[in-house]
Design an enzyme around this catalytic site. Structure first.
Site: not given
Ligand code: DX5
Ligand code: ZN
Length: 217
Positions: A36, A67, A32, A34, A136, A174, A65, A7, A144
């Site tokens: 947001m 969000m 991946h 993300d 999730m 994820d 993904h 990601s 993190g």
């Molecule tokens: C969280 C994201 C994840 C995130 C994963 O909202 O959807 O994809 O970046 O990061 P780590 O692997 O650091 O938990």
């Molecule tokens: Zn994600």
């Protein structure tokens, strides 16, 4: 086949090209992305423009993904940006069936995402149409965070639902995945495994991907 999906949320954006190439070199399978909106989740990341730039620097498939609220308004933009997979959340989709077909009609893979507190059985009437389900394993919004352990159980429940309704459907996980728990996650049935900070927040991105892959192959 088990796939590692780094990601880029955790990448250094001033070094994005280099860092993606390092992940590729280690054997990354999918990138991946993300997305947001600061509304559905309490953070803002990036939009279609960055996805399109990423598409220009890698041959790997892009897994987007979403969000964001009203994801149906942005499917076309992310498709044009080069998405090969697009997933939308169960929780903010009043017309999930329509949104899933909006994605599939583009000829790309459509996924449904479940937040940690949404039970797997909510998928009963959509599972046969989904190409993949993303479980999730943290509350979405940030990289993190710590892996939420009951997700292992959710992967197993999902595997059962899939085996009787849509055996081709893939399982993606994820959040909070690293070398310490990836084996258990993979053994439970995950096919696509997203790794953010355990890839990009490490001293050697290539070696981290290689190591994660070797644990599950
Ligand atoms: C969280 C994201 C994840 C995130 C994963 O909202 O959807 O994809 O970046 O990061 P780590 O692997 O650091 O938990
Ligand atoms: Zn994600």
């Amino acid at each position: 086949m088990k796939m590692i999906c780094p990601s880029i949320l955790s990448a250094d954006f001033s070094e994005l090209k280099n860092q993606i190439h390092k992940a590729e070199k280690g054997g990354a399978d999918i990138i991946h992305c993300d997305i947001m909106d600061g509304n559905f989740v309490p953070n803002i990341s990036f939009g279609p423009r960055i996805v399109s730039d990423v598409n220009n620097i890698t041959e790997l498939p892009l897994d987007v993904h979403l969000m964001i609220n009203s994801p149906e308004n942005f499917i076309d933009d992310f498709y044009k940006a080069g998405a090969d997979f697009i997933s939308v959340h169960y929780e903010n989709n009043d017309h999930l069936n329509r949104t899933i077909f909006q994605i599939k009609d583009k000829g790309i893979k459509a996924g449904v995402v479940l937040n940690p507190a949404t039970p797997v059985f909510m998928l009963e009437d959509i599972i046969e149409y989904a190409d993949y389900v993303l479980i999730m394993s943290v509350n979405p919004g940030f990289g993190g965070q710590k892996f939420i352990p009951n997700c292992i159980n959710k992967i197993k429940q999902l595997k059962e639902l899939i085996s009787s309704n849509n055996p081709d459907c893939l399982i993606e996980i994820d959040g909070g995945v690293g070398p310490e728990n990836i084996k258990e996650i993979s053994d439970a049935g995950a096919d696509m495994i997203v790794c953010g900070s355990s890839v990009f927040n490490t001293p050697d991105i290539t070696e981290s991907v290689r190591n994660l892959k070797s644990i599950i192959s």
